[in-house]
Design an enzyme around this catalytic site. Structure first.
Site, short mmCIF file in Angstrom:
data_model
loop_
_atom_site.label_atom_id
_atom_site.label_comp_id
_atom_site.label_asym_id
_atom_site.label_seq_id
_atom_site.Cartn_x
_atom_site.Cartn_y
_atom_site.Cartn_z
N ASP A 112 0.84 -1.20 0.00
CA ASP A 112 0.00 0.00 0.00
C ASP A 112 0.88 1.26 0.00
OD1 ASP A 112 -2.15 -1.70 0.21
OD2 ASP A 112 -2.32 -1.49 2.39
N1 URA Z 1 -1.23 -6.01 3.64
C1 URA Z 1 -1.72 -4.74 3.72
O1 URA Z 1 -2.75 -4.50 4.31
N2 URA Z 1 -1.02 -3.79 3.12
C2 URA Z 1 0.13 -3.99 2.47
O2 URA Z 1 0.74 -3.05 1.96
C3 URA Z 1 0.63 -5.31 2.40
C4 URA Z 1 -0.08 -6.31 3.00
#
Ligand code: URA
Length: 248
Positions: A112
């Protein structure tokens, strides 16, 4: 005698940079000093054209084992998106040093925008597929800082496989409480990469993730000396570590 096709030929400095020998400036220095040989002949011109796959290239007498693809470990900072291009935000490709940029690069999996840590960027689709396919059970570990304490029930729910509100089932995951964290920091191990997976798994247990960092893929760990936003090329061993211990 092997006949090299013109489009197979590349500048010597570019070949060496792509193999992690050094920055463009450093490899040009090496070439100028006569420390680089192609097929046994000292080459002092950075723009000398060689066929990287079929030439024997040495630097200070050591063979360069050419790899056609590039594999980059990035310590992803918060605020950049895991995409090849984006109209609004900087991407993980935008922040790479110029010498690593080339056609076909993409992030192997997504973190993310606000997640930090280990991200692999490559131009090798088969490698990325092998690493990311849940079938191959390559474990990804994350450190999650939380707004509430982890309880035994949370650990159990992760172990049993969280089911999201829309019915999506997650594979069983491991959750370990980190010591000295008031029970508000955990290491999560998962083998798949559903959208916002770790955050959504905690949310199903009534917990918000306030900070998330990926620390490993398989047995390859984020280099603790790599500053946030920096990157380095993976070695052959690094690549192997991703799949070592993977029983499938
Ligand atoms: N899980 C998440 O919620 N975000 C990420 O960036 C990676 C795994």
């Amino acid at each position: 005698m092997k006949i090299c096709r013109l489009f197979d030929m590349e500048r010597l400095d570019k070949i060496l940079v792509s193999q992690g020998t050094g920055s463009r400036k450093e490899v040009r220095e090496l070439i100028k000093r006569g420390e680089v040989c192609v097929n046994g002949e000292v080459i002092r011109k950075a723009d000398f054209k060689a066929d990287p796959e079929n030439s024997s290239i040495t630097v200070k007498g050591q063979a360069v084992n050419y790899s056609r693809h590039i594999y980059i470990m990035l310590n992803k900072p918060s605020g950049v998106v895991s995409a090849t291009n984006d109209n609004h935000d900087k991407t993980v490709i935008d922040i790479l040093p110029e010498e690593y940029k080339r056609k076909g690069l993409f992030p192997a999996g997504r973190l993310d925008k606000d997640t930090e840590g280990l991200l692999i960027i490559t131009d090798d689709g088969d490698f990325a597929h092998k690493m990311l396919s849940p079938k191959n059970h390559v474990e990804k570990k994350y450190i999650a800082k939380l707004d509430k304490e982890i309880t035994e029930d949370t650990i159990k729910a992760f172990k049993n496989g969280i089911v999201f509100a829309d019915g999506t089932k997650c594979m069983p995951a491991k959750l370990e409480i980190m010591t000295d964290s008031d029970n508000k920091k955990g290491i999560v191990t998962i083998c798949e990469g559903k959208f916002h997976q770790v955050k959504k798994m905690f949310l199903c247990c009534g917990i918000n993730v306030v900070h998330l960092q990926r620390i490993s893929i398989g047995n390859l760990y984020l280099d603790s000396k790599l500053p946030i936003g920096s990157c380095k090329l993976l070695t052959k061993l690094d690549k192997e570590l991703i799949f070592i211990g993977n029983i499938h």
